[in-house]
Design a protein around this motif. Structure first.
Motif, PDB file in Angstrom:
ATOM      1  N   ALA A  16      82.331   4.416  30.953  1.00 43.28           N
ATOM      2  CA  ALA A  16      82.182   5.233  31.788  1.00 43.28           C
ATOM      3  C   ALA A  16      81.226   4.166  33.504  1.00 43.28           C
ATOM      4  N   THR A  17      80.887   5.607  34.076  1.00 43.17           N
ATOM      5  CA  THR A  17      80.430   5.110  35.176  1.00 43.17           C
ATOM      6  C   THR A  17      79.050   4.563  34.856  1.00 43.17           C
ATOM      7  N   HIS A  18      79.186   3.006  35.814  1.00 36.09           N
ATOM      8  CA  HIS A  18      77.714   2.334  35.287  1.00 36.09           C
ATOM      9  C   HIS A  18      77.182   1.499  36.414  1.00 36.09           C
ATOM     10  N   VAL A  19      76.056   0.719  36.222  1.00 30.56           N
ATOM     11  CA  VAL A  19      75.564  -0.277  36.629  1.00 30.56           C
ATOM     12  C   VAL A  19      75.659  -1.340  36.097  1.00 30.56           C
ATOM     13  N   ASP A  20      76.204  -2.716  36.875  1.00 32.92           N
ATOM     14  CA  ASP A  20      75.953  -3.530  36.345  1.00 32.92           C
ATOM     15  C   ASP A  20      74.928  -4.485  36.859  1.00 32.92           C
ATOM     16  N   ALA A  21      74.036  -4.696  35.954  1.00 29.83           N
ATOM     17  CA  ALA A  21      72.325  -5.792  36.354  1.00 29.83           C
ATOM     18  C   ALA A  21      72.812  -7.150  36.066  1.00 29.83           C
ATOM     19  N   PRO A  22      72.563  -8.294  37.068  1.00 28.46           N
ATOM     20  CA  PRO A  22      72.766 -10.033  36.781  1.00 28.46           C
ATOM     21  C   PRO A  22      72.621 -10.191  35.414  1.00 28.46           C
ATOM     22  N   ARG A  23      71.883  -9.674  34.533  1.00 29.97           N
ATOM     23  CA  ARG A  23      71.706 -10.625  33.480  1.00 29.97           C
ATOM     24  C   ARG A  23      73.475 -10.415  32.216  1.00 29.97           C
ATOM     25  N   HIS A  24      74.356  -9.455  33.140  1.00 22.35           N
ATOM     26  CA  HIS A  24      75.176  -9.105  33.039  1.00 22.35           C
ATOM     27  C   HIS A  24      76.353 -10.372  32.080  1.00 22.35           C
ATOM     28  N   PHE A  25      76.243 -10.949  33.514  1.00 24.22           N
ATOM     29  CA  PHE A  25      76.745 -12.483  33.388  1.00 24.22           C
ATOM     30  C   PHE A  25      76.056 -13.694  33.554  1.00 24.22           C
ATOM     31  N   ILE A  26      74.512 -13.587  33.812  1.00 25.97           N
ATOM     32  CA  ILE A  26      73.430 -14.379  34.589  1.00 25.97           C
ATOM     33  C   ILE A  26      72.502 -14.817  33.005  1.00 25.97           C
ATOM     34  N   LYS A  27      72.793 -15.626  32.176  1.00 24.06           N
ATOM     35  CA  LYS A  27      71.634 -16.037  31.144  1.00 24.06           C
ATOM     36  C   LYS A  27      70.716 -15.658  31.745  1.00 24.06           C
ATOM     37  N   ASP A  28      69.380 -14.980  30.501  1.00 23.08           N
ATOM     38  CA  ASP A  28      67.955 -14.735  31.223  1.00 23.08           C
ATOM     39  C   ASP A  28      67.924 -13.813  32.871  1.00 23.08           C
ATOM     40  N   GLY A  29      68.733 -13.168  33.146  1.00 20.83           N
ATOM     41  CA  GLY A  29      68.663 -12.581  34.407  1.00 20.83           C
ATOM     42  C   GLY A  29      67.984 -11.175  34.313  1.00 20.83           C
ATOM     43  N   PRO A  30      67.569 -11.028  35.482  1.00 21.39           N
ATOM     44  CA  PRO A  30      67.113  -9.352  35.746  1.00 21.39           C
ATOM     45  C   PRO A  30      67.982  -8.706  35.327  1.00 21.39           C
ATOM     46  N   ASP A  31      67.102  -7.264  34.454  1.00 18.10           N
ATOM     47  CA  ASP A  31      67.252  -6.335  33.406  1.00 18.10           C
ATOM     48  C   ASP A  31      67.848  -5.252  34.623  1.00 18.10           C
TER      49      ASP A  31
END
Length: 204
Positions: free
Chosen positions: A49-64
């Motif tokens: 559904a409607t959602h926001v991606d965080a950098p962690r989605h595609f960056i290992k150990d990226g910000p949540d």
């Protein structure tokens, strides 16, 4: 002026990304069972559904998702109608002349029908990599799209690597192109690579 709700409602068995968890919603307590209150339980992928991606989605150990700059999700934005039936291309993005700090939502043919309870469509209109790079180079701070994903891995990296906030699965079917005020707040889920959100537009 009334706000327009551009949130895709979460419902049981709605479409989800093929390798993600589906939505399951059930009552664990119910008046019908003699309980003193209704209590629901939900399980789902945070990218449903409607959602926001965080950098962690595609960056290992990226910000949540709790670290996102909410200023990128609150303020003036522009809804742009895309006519290409396959991709959001540089040819259509370049003429809109994106400005630093701008928030842009793309309304495509995805919104011409209610896709929420249809089978997953791998041919959804997505943002291509050159257009994503161009938006990043122009200093855009937020990009929104009207299906479950903004695009492939390269497109995600072109945005998330540069702290551009990504909103996916917006309900833009009844929204005219133009300038709006955007209010979009993701749930603060510690450690999550994305989060469901409620998104609203107010015409300017």
């Amino acid at each position: 002026m009334n706000y327009l709700d551009i949130t895709t409602p979460i419902s049981g068995e709605m479409v989800h990304w093929p390798d993600n968890a589906p939505v399951h919603l059930r009552l664990t307590r119910s008046f019908a069972y003699g309980d003193p209150a209704n209590v629901s339980e939900i399980s789902m992928s945070v990218h449903t559904a409607t959602h926001v991606d965080a950098p962690r989605h595609f960056i290992k150990d990226g910000p949540d998702v709790t670290t996102l700059d909410l200023n990128t999700l609150l303020g003036p934005c522009r809804v742009v109608r895309i006519h290409d039936p396959r991709l959001i291309t540089l040819a259509e993005v370049e003429p809109i002349d994106p400005q630093p700090g701008q928030r842009i939502l793309f309304r495509t043919r995805n919104s011409d029908a209610d896709w929420t309870h249809q089978p997953f469509n791998p041919d959804f209109v997505k943002l291509d990599f050159p257009a994503a790079q161009f938006l990043q180079q122009r200093g855009v701070v937020c990009v929104g799209v009207d299906y479950l994903s903004v695009g492939g891995a390269y497109t995600h990296h072109a945005l998330l690597d540069y702290n551009i906030t990504v909103i996916e699965a917006l309900a833009l079917g009844d929204v005219e192109p133009g300038d709006y005020e955007l209010l979009c707040l993701p749930l603060a889920i510690v450690g999550a690579d994305g989060a469901p959100c409620r998104a609203l537009l107010r015409p300017l």
